[in-house]
Design an enzyme around this catalytic site. Structure first.
Site, mmCIF file in Angstrom:
data_model
loop_
_atom_site.group_PDB
_atom_site.id
_atom_site.type_symbol
_atom_site.label_atom_id
_atom_site.label_comp_id
_atom_site.label_asym_id
_atom_site.label_seq_id
_atom_site.Cartn_x
_atom_site.Cartn_y
_atom_site.Cartn_z
ATOM 1 N N LYS A 15 -67.271 -12.715 13.971
ATOM 2 C CA LYS A 15 -67.566 -11.952 14.893
ATOM 3 C C LYS A 15 -68.445 -10.511 14.744
ATOM 4 O O LYS A 15 -69.476 -10.257 15.288
ATOM 5 C CB LYS A 15 -66.573 -11.661 15.901
ATOM 6 C CG LYS A 15 -65.928 -12.536 16.758
ATOM 7 C CD LYS A 15 -64.674 -12.198 17.551
ATOM 8 C CE LYS A 15 -64.876 -11.196 18.614
ATOM 9 N NZ LYS A 15 -63.728 -10.607 19.178
ATOM 10 N N ASP B 228 -50.104 -0.218 28.197
ATOM 11 C CA ASP B 228 -50.057 1.296 28.610
ATOM 12 C C ASP B 228 -51.219 1.327 29.628
ATOM 13 O O ASP B 228 -51.772 0.309 30.076
ATOM 14 C CB ASP B 228 -50.834 2.050 27.213
ATOM 15 C CG ASP B 228 -51.022 3.529 27.665
ATOM 16 O OD1 ASP B 228 -50.408 4.010 28.442
ATOM 17 O OD2 ASP B 228 -52.096 4.022 26.972
ATOM 18 N N ASP C 27 -53.857 4.249 30.733
ATOM 19 C CA ASP C 27 -55.016 4.930 30.476
ATOM 20 C C ASP C 27 -55.493 4.519 29.475
ATOM 21 O O ASP C 27 -55.037 4.481 28.227
ATOM 22 C CB ASP C 27 -54.844 6.464 30.529
ATOM 23 C CG ASP C 27 -54.536 7.284 32.098
ATOM 24 O OD1 ASP C 27 -55.695 7.631 32.672
ATOM 25 O OD2 ASP C 27 -53.415 7.279 32.335
ATOM 26 N N ASP D 151 -59.837 6.624 30.997
ATOM 27 C CA ASP D 151 -58.984 7.778 30.870
ATOM 28 C C ASP D 151 -59.196 8.497 32.373
ATOM 29 O O ASP D 151 -60.159 8.935 32.594
ATOM 30 C CB ASP D 151 -59.277 8.781 29.705
ATOM 31 C CG ASP D 151 -58.298 9.734 29.625
ATOM 32 O OD1 ASP D 151 -56.985 9.972 30.275
ATOM 33 O OD2 ASP D 151 -58.350 10.883 29.293
ATOM 34 N N THR E 142 -46.409 3.359 31.147
ATOM 35 C CA THR E 142 -46.971 4.399 31.499
ATOM 36 C C THR E 142 -46.426 5.755 31.268
ATOM 37 O O THR E 142 -45.262 5.826 31.474
ATOM 38 C CB THR E 142 -48.129 4.471 32.373
ATOM 39 O OG1 THR E 142 -48.696 5.642 32.613
ATOM 40 C CG2 THR E 142 -47.198 4.204 33.808
ATOM 41 N N ASP F 168 -54.476 16.448 28.427
ATOM 42 C CA ASP F 168 -52.999 17.483 28.510
ATOM 43 C C ASP F 168 -51.842 17.069 27.577
ATOM 44 O O ASP F 168 -52.256 16.350 26.580
ATOM 45 C CB ASP F 168 -52.209 17.279 29.927
ATOM 46 C CG ASP F 168 -52.198 15.622 30.198
ATOM 47 O OD1 ASP F 168 -52.011 14.763 29.184
ATOM 48 O OD2 ASP F 168 -52.204 15.122 31.357
ATOM 49 N N LYS G 297 -41.811 5.082 24.416
ATOM 50 C CA LYS G 297 -42.135 3.824 25.000
ATOM 51 C C LYS G 297 -41.237 2.695 24.286
ATOM 52 O O LYS G 297 -41.317 1.539 24.766
ATOM 53 C CB LYS G 297 -43.760 3.631 24.722
ATOM 54 C CG LYS G 297 -44.510 4.551 25.920
ATOM 55 C CD LYS G 297 -45.620 3.723 25.893
ATOM 56 C CE LYS G 297 -46.595 4.578 27.012
ATOM 57 N NZ LYS G 297 -48.003 4.151 27.164
ATOM 58 N N ASP H 292 -53.329 2.229 23.235
ATOM 59 C CA ASP H 292 -54.367 2.797 22.455
ATOM 60 C C ASP H 292 -53.899 4.035 21.580
ATOM 61 O O ASP H 292 -54.641 4.631 20.845
ATOM 62 C CB ASP H 292 -55.386 3.440 23.342
ATOM 63 C CG ASP H 292 -55.033 4.708 24.411
ATOM 64 O OD1 ASP H 292 -55.338 5.815 24.011
ATOM 65 O OD2 ASP H 292 -53.986 4.378 25.040
#
Length: 431
Positions: free
Chosen positions: A117, A157, A159, A165, A193, A349, A357, A388
């Site tokens: 790829k 997750d 965002d 985001d 999340t 933030d 998590k 991410d």
């Protein structure tokens, strides 16, 4: 010396993954030996044959390296499964930060797939990169969860993983049909999340595209529709899909899903930890002159920009995360380790959450296991967490590695590609 230490450690080490950097260094040797950058200056007819030979040789050497790493991981797994063996594995000695593996990793096969790829072996000026290796590890992991076992739970997750985001999961998102396909294959889905909303309407506003698609789907069975949960605030608020609810999500009372370990967390310790974090965040706002305001919740505290148009510099966010994390680790309540916490950089933030998590994914595993009965236990090797943020500090997906397999993506586009790859592998297994 102090300044250099701060630069090398505080500003760089926390933004690296030691395992990926180690693999990258191994691959740099054959790249230097076999790349032919001078080929662009040669006669075109001659250079075609030369480049073909070079590509084949580079591919062979890269494959050998991944095969050797694969063997080291097998040895590491044997060591971690042998409780009586006091000696570390060879991989642990070479990469001290390496954690547990829940499956073998077919790295050689994954490299060949990604090489077809990304044409890694064909490159003459750019050596195998961090992103190349990250995607190879992703491919190896989903090959493993579909080849050596059965994928029972996929957690995501929000965002940057399911949507950009600060955005929402819109009806037109290409992620949605792929998530529905997982549900049709009886794979449970948990959206884990950091967003710490206490009411269903706030999660509906972020996930309405998926929730509406599930409610309107004619080919999902009631049981499959019940196979989606949302875990908010890392590990603090659980909602399950409910087609009869106005917002298609029903809150689950905390006492119904808390693990025994989480139930033992003391409310006084939680309040004390958040007080320390709040004081540290206030100090950061003052010291760094941040255009931010403090936000305190029952299970989290953080700073957000004073207005949506303002973006706090990334370096300031990272400084805040590292400083607050260190203060918490050195505090009385932090040293006691009675209450786990997660300090993370959300991109716009910084928040400190109770739990992390790893607990959120664990709750999803146990929630669905309870519904399936004693024969439906979902283990780490049957779980895939997609996120991410996997760097060692200021990243809240990192700790999910301790409870299941993981895939590290960088955008919703990569999530779509990963799910397509996963669907193809699951289709081959079922055929």
């Amino acid at each position: 010396m102090t300044t250099r230490y701060r630069v090398e450690y505080a500003l760089k080490t926390h933004r690296r993954d030691q395992f990926i950097e180690w693999i990258k260094a191994l691959l740099a040797v054959p790249f230097v030996l076999y790349s032919q950058p001078h080929g662009v200056l040669e006669d075109p007819d001659r250079s075609v044959d030369t480049l073909s030979q070079t590509r084949e040789e580079a591919h062979r050497r890269y494959s050998e390296i991944f095969r050797d790493i694969e063997a080291m991981i097998d040895d590491h797994i044997a060591h971690q499964n042998d409780a009586e063996n006091p000696f570390p594995s060879k991989l642990k000695l070479l990469v001290p930060s390496i954690g547990p593996f829940f499956t073998r990793l077919p790295l050689e096969a994954a490299f060949k797939f990604q090489d077809n790829k990304r044409y890694i072996s064909s490159r003459r000026f750019v050596s195998p990169s961090f992103n190349d290796i990250r995607l190879i590890l992703n491919s190896a992991q989903i090959m493993a969860v579909t080849t050596y076992g059965t994928l029972q739970l996929a957690t995501f997750d929000g965002d940057v993983t399911l949507y950009d985001d600060g955005q929402s999961l819109e009806p037109t998102s290409p992620v949605i049909p792929r998530l529905l396909d997982l549900l049709r294959k009886n794979v449970k889905i948990g959206i884990v999340t950091a967003a710490g909303y206490t009411t269903a309407d706030r999660y509906y506003s972020r996930l309405h595209g998926l929730l509406d698609a599930m409610a309107n789907s004619a080919d999902l069975t009631p049981s499959q529709k019940q196979s989606l949960v949302v875990m908010g605030g890392e590990a603090n608020y659980l909602f399950e899909f409910d087609s009869s609810s106005p917002h298609l999500l029903a809150p689950v009372p905390r006492q119904h899903w808390l693990t025994p370990e989480m139930a033992a967390w003391n409310e006084q310790d939680i309040a004390q930890l958040l007080d320390v974090a709040e004081a540290a965040l206030r100090d950061c706002i003052k010291t760094l002159n941040l255009p931010a305001t403090l936000m305190r919740k029952d299970r989290a505290v953080g700073i957000i920009p004073v207005s949506p148009e303002i973006r706090i510099p990334r370096e300031s966010l990272e400084e805040t995360v590292l400083l607050v994390q260190k203060i918490l680790e050195l505090s009385t309540v932090g040293r006691s380790r009675r209450v786990p916490f997660c300090a993370f950089n959300g991109g716009r933030d910084v928040f400190v959450d109770i739990g992390d998590k790893s607990w959120g994914v664990t709750v999803c595993q146990r929630w669905f296991s309870q519904k399936e009965g004693p024969h439906g236990v979902i283990k780490g090797e049957n779980t895939l967490h997609v996120g991410d943020q996997f760097l060692s500090a200021g990243a809240n997906d990192f700790r999910a590695r301790s409870v299941g397999t993981t895939a590290w993506i960088a955008s919703p586009v990569e999530t779509v590609e990963l799910l397509d790859e996963l669907a193809e592998l699951m289709g081959k297994k079922m055929s």
